[in-house]
Write an enzyme that holds these catalytic residues in place. Structure first.
Site, PDB file in Angstrom:
ATOM      1  N   ARG A 168     -53.940   5.640   2.983  1.00  0.00           N
ATOM      2  CA  ARG A 168     -53.389   5.610   4.261  1.00  0.00           C
ATOM      3  C   ARG A 168     -52.171   6.635   4.401  1.00  0.00           C
ATOM      4  O   ARG A 168     -51.919   7.197   5.370  1.00  0.00           O
ATOM      5  CB  ARG A 168     -52.909   4.250   4.869  1.00  0.00           C
ATOM      6  CG  ARG A 168     -53.973   3.313   4.821  1.00  0.00           C
ATOM      7  CD  ARG A 168     -53.478   1.794   4.909  1.00  0.00           C
ATOM      8  NE  ARG A 168     -52.569   1.589   5.893  1.00  0.00           N
ATOM      9  CZ  ARG A 168     -51.346   0.813   5.849  1.00  0.00           C
ATOM     10  NH1 ARG A 168     -51.361  -0.136   4.881  1.00  0.00           N
ATOM     11  NH2 ARG A 168     -50.579   0.643   6.711  1.00  0.00           N
ATOM     12  N   SER A 183     -52.068  -5.625   5.048  1.00  0.00           N
ATOM     13  CA  SER A 183     -51.435  -5.148   3.759  1.00  0.00           C
ATOM     14  C   SER A 183     -50.252  -5.993   3.040  1.00  0.00           C
ATOM     15  O   SER A 183     -50.148  -6.441   2.013  1.00  0.00           O
ATOM     16  CB  SER A 183     -50.912  -3.725   3.787  1.00  0.00           C
ATOM     17  OG  SER A 183     -50.011  -2.992   2.769  1.00  0.00           O
ATOM     18  N   LYS A 187     -50.651  -9.206   0.084  1.00  0.00           N
ATOM     19  CA  LYS A 187     -49.753  -9.120  -1.440  1.00  0.00           C
ATOM     20  C   LYS A 187     -48.877 -10.504  -1.431  1.00  0.00           C
ATOM     21  O   LYS A 187     -48.527 -11.327  -2.359  1.00  0.00           O
ATOM     22  CB  LYS A 187     -48.715  -8.136  -1.334  1.00  0.00           C
ATOM     23  CG  LYS A 187     -49.506  -6.923  -1.712  1.00  0.00           C
ATOM     24  CD  LYS A 187     -48.607  -5.630  -1.630  1.00  0.00           C
ATOM     25  CE  LYS A 187     -48.471  -5.254  -0.249  1.00  0.00           C
ATOM     26  NZ  LYS A 187     -47.859  -3.900   0.368  1.00  0.00           N
TER      27      LYS A 187
HETATM   28  N1  URA Z   1     -45.415  -2.554   3.551  1.00  0.00           N
HETATM   29  C1  URA Z   1     -46.612  -2.773   3.197  1.00  0.00           C
HETATM   30  O1  URA Z   1     -46.801  -3.440   2.085  1.00  0.00           O
HETATM   31  N2  URA Z   1     -47.780  -2.341   3.572  1.00  0.00           N
HETATM   32  C2  URA Z   1     -47.968  -1.496   4.785  1.00  0.00           C
HETATM   33  O2  URA Z   1     -48.888  -1.102   5.232  1.00  0.00           O
HETATM   34  C3  URA Z   1     -46.505  -1.257   5.493  1.00  0.00           C
HETATM   35  C4  URA Z   1     -45.351  -1.486   4.682  1.00  0.00           C
END
Ligand code: URA
Length: 441
Positions: A168, A183, A187
């Site tokens: 990206r 994203s 996590k």
């Molecule tokens: N922080 C992230 O972890 N992912 C993103 O896509 C943008 C900011």
């Protein structure tokens, strides 16, 4: 099922099935799909968007693409916090010890800074001896030590996100709400949290420049949380000017210490207390206090030294040095090399966070590439912020470099011109805006 069919379907704006999203993420994780096809699908998602169900399926597929943390050793509900990043954002080292005083145990996996956005790991590494590489097996003993552990993210956590994020970054597909939301949430979910407080920053120093975009991102992550059965709350907070006064690693950790000693700047105290209150409430440790009472109690615990004691326990638990006077020992000492004066009388109407961030990176407090070395002592200290009255010649802000590093005059000059450009002074009084713009629960 082929990638060409999946790309074609998204190009037409149709909703992808969970099988198609699973096929995509499996191919990304195992490097079975060429980068050009991954990039083509990413661009189709940027242009055509995703439904809440698609975003949630994508998030869970990414979260399950590698190891997931089992936080069952935590007493009670595992609560996590996340900030979308900004300039001078030093809430984590304040909030973790603060919530620990309420018995809220937390495992925080954080990243390094890149560009103008600082990283929590770099901030903690500015304390002499502090280790940010804690093995997962050691998390339970660290939690028993002091109720907190802070560590760098392992490469095995949501590996699909790492592949996608790297692509990206070089294919102009970062600024997509579904891609950013999935994203971040992948996590957090892989990290094992059951409840998450998200701080979406909004303004010149943030990913999201407008309130409208920040609200869209916040709502997207709330929807993912709901569908993924996580308790998620979100605040949208101001990042038009930096948070607090100090920007740069040691400088920020010094401000963390002031704040935990009861002398923090108002905006930082306010947002840290609100984030902490949400965490305590979500962890079920509010003990009958209303939200407002909790926020006040958080402020009390910043003033009465309780959170500071926990902070010292955290530093010692992870190998950091505490001096004989009771404060952390830092890897370098910030040294003031330049101060910027107000060119006229008036009221501060703007302190552009992105330009202050650029000034910090220019003098070495941040990285332009992942390989860059940082100067822990470098940064900018704001002496005036929005709403303050100034007279011509008053110091607006000061530029610092680490005492152990010889200042590069050209870089200091460039940083000074960014910092001066960051300020706008007008001749009528200016009202400070609120630090919290909106709250979604
Ligand atoms: N922080 C992230 O972890 N992912 C993103 O896509 C943008 C900011």
């Amino acid at each position: 099922m082929t990638m060409i069919d999946i790309i074609e379907k998204k190009k037409k704006g149709k909703e992808l099935t969970s099988e198609e999203i699973g096929f995509f993420i499996d191919g990304v994780t195992n490097r079975l799909i060429p980068d050009y096809q991954i990039s083509a699908l990413l661009m189709a998602i940027v242009l055509k968007g995703m439904s809440d169900d698609e975003m949630t399926t994508l998030t869970l597929a990414m979260a399950n693409s590698g190891e997931t943390n089992d936080l069952s050793f935590i007493d009670g509900i595992a609560v996590d916090k996340h900030s979308s990043g900004g300039v001078g954002d030093k809430c984590t080292p304040i909030v973790l010890p603060l919530v620990a005083t309420f018995g809220v145990e937390s495992v925080k996996l954080s990243g390094r800074g890149l560009g103008i956005t600082g990283g929590t790991i770099d901030k903690f590494e500015s304390i002499e001896g502090f280790s940010t590489s804690i093995a997962i097996e050691d998390f339970p003993s660290k939690i028993r030590d002091c109720g907190m552990v802070i560590s760098g993210q392992t490469p095995d956590l949501a590996p699909a996100d790492k592949v996608l994020y790297a692509l990206r970054d070089v294919t102009a597909t970062v600024d997509s709400i579904p891609l950013i939301a999935s994203s971040i949430m992948s996590k957090k979910i892989a990290g094992g949290a059951k409840a998450i407080i998200l701080d979406v920053k909004c303004g010149s120093g943030a990913f999201m420049k407008t309130k409208e975009d920040a609200m869209k991102l916040a709502q997207a992550m709330m929807s993912i949380g709901k569908l993924a059965k996580r308790d998620v709350r979100c605040i949208v907070s101001d990042m038009d000017q930096p948070l607090g006064n100090n920007c740069g690693n040691v400088l920020e950790m010094q401000e963390v210490h002031f704040t935990l000693s009861g002398s923090g700047p108002e905006d930082l105290v306010c947002i840290s207390s609100i984030i902490a209150a949400h965490m305590v409430d979500m962890a079920g440790k509010a003990n009958g206090m209303s939200f407002e009472e909790l926020v006040n109690e958080c402020k009390n615990r910043l003033n009465n030294g309780m959170a500071l004691e926990k902070y010292k326990d955290l530093i010692l638990s992870q190998g950091g040095c505490i001096s004989s006077t009771g404060g952390p020992v830092y890897v370098d000492v910030p040294f003031e090399v330049f101060s910027i004066s107000a060119p006229c009388d008036g009221y501060i109407s703007r302190v552009d966070a992105s330009l202050i961030g650029k000034a910090c990176v220019t003098v070495g407090s941040g990285r332009l590439t992942k390989e860059d070395k940082i100067d822990y002592g470098a940064g900018v200290v704001l002496r005036k912020k929005i709403g303050d009255r100034v007279s011509r010649g008053d110091t607006l802000c000061s530029i610092y470099v680490g005492r152990s590093i010889e200042a590069d005059d050209e870089k200091v000059d460039t940083a000074a011109s960014y910092a001066l450009d960051a300020y706008e002074i007008c001749d009528i009084p200016v009202e400070k805006g609120p630090i919290i713009i909106s709250t979604l629960v």
